[in-house]
Design a protein around this motif. Structure first.
Motif, PDB file in Angstrom:
ATOM      1  N   MET A   1       0.847  -1.190   0.000  1.00  0.00           N
ATOM      2  CA  MET A   1       0.000   0.000   0.000  1.00  0.00           C
ATOM      3  C   MET A   1       0.888   1.248   0.000  1.00  0.00           C
ATOM      4  O   MET A   1       1.936   1.249   0.643  1.00  0.00           O
ATOM      5  N   ALA A   2       0.436   2.294  -0.686  1.00  0.00           N
ATOM      6  CA  ALA A   2       1.221   3.538  -0.739  1.00  0.00           C
ATOM      7  C   ALA A   2       1.407   4.138   0.645  1.00  0.00           C
ATOM      8  O   ALA A   2       0.543   3.988   1.516  1.00  0.00           O
ATOM      9  N   ASN A   3       2.520   4.818   0.838  1.00  0.00           N
ATOM     10  CA  ASN A   3       2.761   5.490   2.108  1.00  0.00           C
ATOM     11  C   ASN A   3       1.856   6.723   2.220  1.00  0.00           C
ATOM     12  O   ASN A   3       1.636   7.437   1.253  1.00  0.00           O
ATOM     13  N   VAL A   4       1.325   6.945   3.414  1.00  0.00           N
ATOM     14  CA  VAL A   4       0.467   8.106   3.679  1.00  0.00           C
ATOM     15  C   VAL A   4       1.182   8.998   4.682  1.00  0.00           C
ATOM     16  O   VAL A   4       1.509   8.555   5.783  1.00  0.00           O
ATOM     17  N   GLU A   5       1.395  10.262   4.265  1.00  0.00           N
ATOM     18  CA  GLU A   5       2.208  11.178   5.064  1.00  0.00           C
ATOM     19  C   GLU A   5       1.716  11.309   6.494  1.00  0.00           C
ATOM     20  O   GLU A   5       2.513  11.334   7.427  1.00  0.00           O
ATOM     21  N   SER A   6       0.391  11.393   6.701  1.00  0.00           N
ATOM     22  CA  SER A   6      -0.107  11.683   8.056  1.00  0.00           C
ATOM     23  C   SER A   6       0.171  10.530   9.023  1.00  0.00           C
ATOM     24  O   SER A   6       0.171  10.733  10.235  1.00  0.00           O
ATOM     25  N   PHE A   7       0.433   9.319   8.488  1.00  0.00           N
ATOM     26  CA  PHE A   7       0.734   8.196   9.378  1.00  0.00           C
ATOM     27  C   PHE A   7       2.171   8.290   9.903  1.00  0.00           C
ATOM     28  O   PHE A   7       2.552   7.536  10.794  1.00  0.00           O
ATOM     29  N   ASP A   8       2.965   9.205   9.341  1.00  0.00           N
ATOM     30  CA  ASP A   8       4.334   9.392   9.816  1.00  0.00           C
ATOM     31  C   ASP A   8       4.438  10.476  10.889  1.00  0.00           C
ATOM     32  O   ASP A   8       5.495  10.638  11.493  1.00  0.00           O
ATOM     33  N   LEU A   9       3.348  11.219  11.108  1.00  0.00           N
ATOM     34  CA  LEU A   9       3.375  12.273  12.127  1.00  0.00           C
ATOM     35  C   LEU A   9       3.323  11.638  13.515  1.00  0.00           C
ATOM     36  O   LEU A   9       2.462  10.790  13.777  1.00  0.00           O
ATOM     37  N   ASP A  10       4.226  12.070  14.396  1.00  0.00           N
ATOM     38  CA  ASP A  10       4.167  11.615  15.788  1.00  0.00           C
ATOM     39  C   ASP A  10       3.072  12.413  16.496  1.00  0.00           C
ATOM     40  O   ASP A  10       3.276  13.568  16.877  1.00  0.00           O
ATOM     41  N   HIS A  11       1.894  11.777  16.652  1.00  0.00           N
ATOM     42  CA  HIS A  11       0.734  12.463  17.225  1.00  0.00           C
ATOM     43  C   HIS A  11       0.872  12.700  18.727  1.00  0.00           C
ATOM     44  O   HIS A  11       0.042  13.369  19.328  1.00  0.00           O
ATOM     45  N   THR A  12       1.907  12.132  19.344  1.00  0.00           N
ATOM     46  CA  THR A  12       2.103  12.365  20.781  1.00  0.00           C
ATOM     47  C   THR A  12       2.962  13.599  21.030  1.00  0.00           C
ATOM     48  O   THR A  12       3.138  14.008  22.176  1.00  0.00           O
ATOM     49  N   ARG A  13       3.514  14.176  19.951  1.00  0.00           N
ATOM     50  CA  ARG A  13       4.444  15.294  20.133  1.00  0.00           C
ATOM     51  C   ARG A  13       3.963  16.574  19.462  1.00  0.00           C
ATOM     52  O   ARG A  13       4.757  17.412  19.053  1.00  0.00           O
ATOM     53  N   VAL A  14       2.654  16.704  19.320  1.00  0.00           N
ATOM     54  CA  VAL A  14       2.078  17.949  18.816  1.00  0.00           C
ATOM     55  C   VAL A  14       1.262  18.584  19.951  1.00  0.00           C
ATOM     56  O   VAL A  14       0.888  17.901  20.904  1.00  0.00           O
ATOM     57  N   HIS A  15       1.016  19.890  19.812  1.00  0.00           N
ATOM     58  CA  HIS A  15       0.281  20.618  20.845  1.00  0.00           C
ATOM     59  C   HIS A  15      -0.844  21.419  20.198  1.00  0.00           C
ATOM     60  O   HIS A  15      -0.615  22.489  19.646  1.00  0.00           O
ATOM     61  N   ALA A  16      -2.045  20.863  20.244  1.00  0.00           N
ATOM     62  CA  ALA A  16      -3.230  21.513  19.661  1.00  0.00           C
ATOM     63  C   ALA A  16      -3.727  22.624  20.592  1.00  0.00           C
ATOM     64  O   ALA A  16      -3.493  22.550  21.803  1.00  0.00           O
ATOM     65  N   PRO A  17      -4.405  23.637  20.052  1.00  0.00           N
ATOM     66  CA  PRO A  17      -4.778  23.799  18.654  1.00  0.00           C
ATOM     67  C   PRO A  17      -3.636  24.408  17.831  1.00  0.00           C
ATOM     68  O   PRO A  17      -2.842  25.179  18.352  1.00  0.00           O
ATOM     69  N   TYR A  18      -3.598  24.025  16.554  1.00  0.00           N
ATOM     70  CA  TYR A  18      -2.506  24.490  15.696  1.00  0.00           C
ATOM     71  C   TYR A  18      -2.871  24.368  14.222  1.00  0.00           C
ATOM     72  O   TYR A  18      -3.870  23.729  13.874  1.00  0.00           O
ATOM     73  N   ILE A  19      -2.000  24.967  13.388  1.00  0.00           N
ATOM     74  CA  ILE A  19      -2.013  24.676  11.954  1.00  0.00           C
ATOM     75  C   ILE A  19      -0.647  24.080  11.627  1.00  0.00           C
ATOM     76  O   ILE A  19       0.359  24.465  12.211  1.00  0.00           O
ATOM     77  N   ARG A  20      -0.652  23.111  10.697  1.00  0.00           N
ATOM     78  CA  ARG A  20       0.603  22.437  10.341  1.00  0.00           C
ATOM     79  C   ARG A  20       0.598  22.161   8.846  1.00  0.00           C
ATOM     80  O   ARG A  20      -0.382  21.625   8.319  1.00  0.00           O
ATOM     81  N   LEU A  21       1.694  22.507   8.182  1.00  0.00           N
ATOM     82  CA  LEU A  21       1.843  22.142   6.770  1.00  0.00           C
ATOM     83  C   LEU A  21       2.113  20.648   6.715  1.00  0.00           C
ATOM     84  O   LEU A  21       3.159  20.176   7.173  1.00  0.00           O
ATOM     85  N   ALA A  22       1.140  19.893   6.186  1.00  0.00           N
ATOM     86  CA  ALA A  22       1.258  18.437   6.172  1.00  0.00           C
ATOM     87  C   ALA A  22       2.001  17.935   4.940  1.00  0.00           C
ATOM     88  O   ALA A  22       2.562  16.839   4.968  1.00  0.00           O
ATOM     89  N   GLY A  23       2.001  18.723   3.857  1.00  0.00           N
ATOM     90  CA  GLY A  23       2.708  18.284   2.661  1.00  0.00           C
ATOM     91  C   GLY A  23       2.424  19.197   1.490  1.00  0.00           C
ATOM     92  O   GLY A  23       1.466  19.967   1.510  1.00  0.00           O
ATOM     93  N   VAL A  24       3.292  19.122   0.494  1.00  0.00           N
ATOM     94  CA  VAL A  24       3.115  19.896  -0.745  1.00  0.00           C
ATOM     95  C   VAL A  24       3.282  18.936  -1.914  1.00  0.00           C
ATOM     96  O   VAL A  24       4.259  18.184  -1.974  1.00  0.00           O
ATOM     97  N   LYS A  25       2.321  18.942  -2.828  1.00  0.00           N
ATOM     98  CA  LYS A  25       2.395  18.133  -4.042  1.00  0.00           C
ATOM     99  C   LYS A  25       2.647  19.056  -5.231  1.00  0.00           C
ATOM    100  O   LYS A  25       2.133  20.170  -5.270  1.00  0.00           O
ATOM    101  N   THR A  26       3.401  18.558  -6.186  1.00  0.00           N
ATOM    102  CA  THR A  26       3.627  19.288  -7.434  1.00  0.00           C
ATOM    103  C   THR A  26       2.880  18.558  -8.542  1.00  0.00           C
ATOM    104  O   THR A  26       3.057  17.350  -8.730  1.00  0.00           O
ATOM    105  N   THR A  27       2.042  19.291  -9.265  1.00  0.00           N
ATOM    106  CA  THR A  27       1.269  18.674 -10.339  1.00  0.00           C
ATOM    107  C   THR A  27       2.159  18.486 -11.567  1.00  0.00           C
ATOM    108  O   THR A  27       3.241  19.080 -11.652  1.00  0.00           O
ATOM    109  N   PRO A  28       1.722  17.686 -12.555  1.00  0.00           N
ATOM    110  CA  PRO A  28       2.523  17.489 -13.766  1.00  0.00           C
ATOM    111  C   PRO A  28       2.833  18.807 -14.487  1.00  0.00           C
ATOM    112  O   PRO A  28       3.830  18.911 -15.200  1.00  0.00           O
ATOM    113  N   ARG A  29       1.997  19.827 -14.307  1.00  0.00           N
ATOM    114  CA  ARG A  29       2.251  21.123 -14.954  1.00  0.00           C
ATOM    115  C   ARG A  29       3.076  22.061 -14.074  1.00  0.00           C
ATOM    116  O   ARG A  29       3.289  23.220 -14.427  1.00  0.00           O
ATOM    117  N   GLY A  30       3.485  21.570 -12.908  1.00  0.00           N
ATOM    118  CA  GLY A  30       4.388  22.360 -12.081  1.00  0.00           C
ATOM    119  C   GLY A  30       3.721  23.234 -11.033  1.00  0.00           C
ATOM    120  O   GLY A  30       4.396  23.995 -10.346  1.00  0.00           O
TER     121      GLY A  30
END
Ligand code: ZN
Length: 155
Positions: A1-30
């Motif tokens: 199965m493909a890797n999912v970025e959010s499963f790599d986040l250590d959920h025990t080491r964050v402090h809510a409430p917050y905003i977090r950049l979870a990832g950036v994708k680049t489309t085929p057109r850039g």
């Protein structure tokens, strides 16, 4: 199965409430598409009632677009501790933080009706809780939101 970025986040080491950049994708057109984690509750210490989360989804879908016109999607997390937001481009984190705070302020003072709530417009239009959604928005603002760094699980 493909890797999912959010499963790599250590959920025990964050402090809510917050905003977090979870990832950036680049489309085929850039083009870039950024995904943000908008966390209201501390993971594994509570969960937002489904009706309130549904209302937060409806309200934040509109209010976040008021401040970030390139929003693609705002969706509740299955764990019910926050929402995800996809946005075109790479808005700076302080800008996203400000937009989320402003959208929560609007949510905290929102009066009836909730947008998009009818049998025609929504898949479960009876399942809403505006009072609790307002309370959660107010509580997050009172706790103070911040930019959270991604802390990866050490495997
Ligand atoms: Zn709905």
């Amino acid at each position: 199965m493909a890797n999912v970025e959010s499963f790599d986040l250590d959920h025990t080491r964050v402090h809510a409430p917050y905003i977090r950049l979870a990832g950036v994708k680049t489309t085929p057109r850039g083009d870039h598409i950024s995904k943000y984690d908008l966390r209201l509750l501390q993971p594994n210490q509570g969960a937002i009632d489904p009706a309130a989360l549904h209302t937060l989804e409806h309200l934040l879908a509109g209010y976040l677009r008021d401040y970030l016109p390139t929003v693609v999607d705002v969706s509740p997390m299955g764990c019910r501790t926050g929402l995800y937001m996809a946005v075109i481009g790479e808005p700076d984190e302080q800008g996203v933080l400000g937009a989320f705070q402003a959208a929560l302020q609007d949510t905290a003072s929102h009066e009836w009706p909730i947008p998009g709530v009818s049998e025609l417009e929504c898949g479960n239009y009876r399942d809403h809780d505006l009072a609790q959604a307002r309370h959660l928005a107010r509580a997050a603002l009172e706790q103070g939101l911040k930019v959270q760094e991604t802390v990866l699980i050490q495997r």
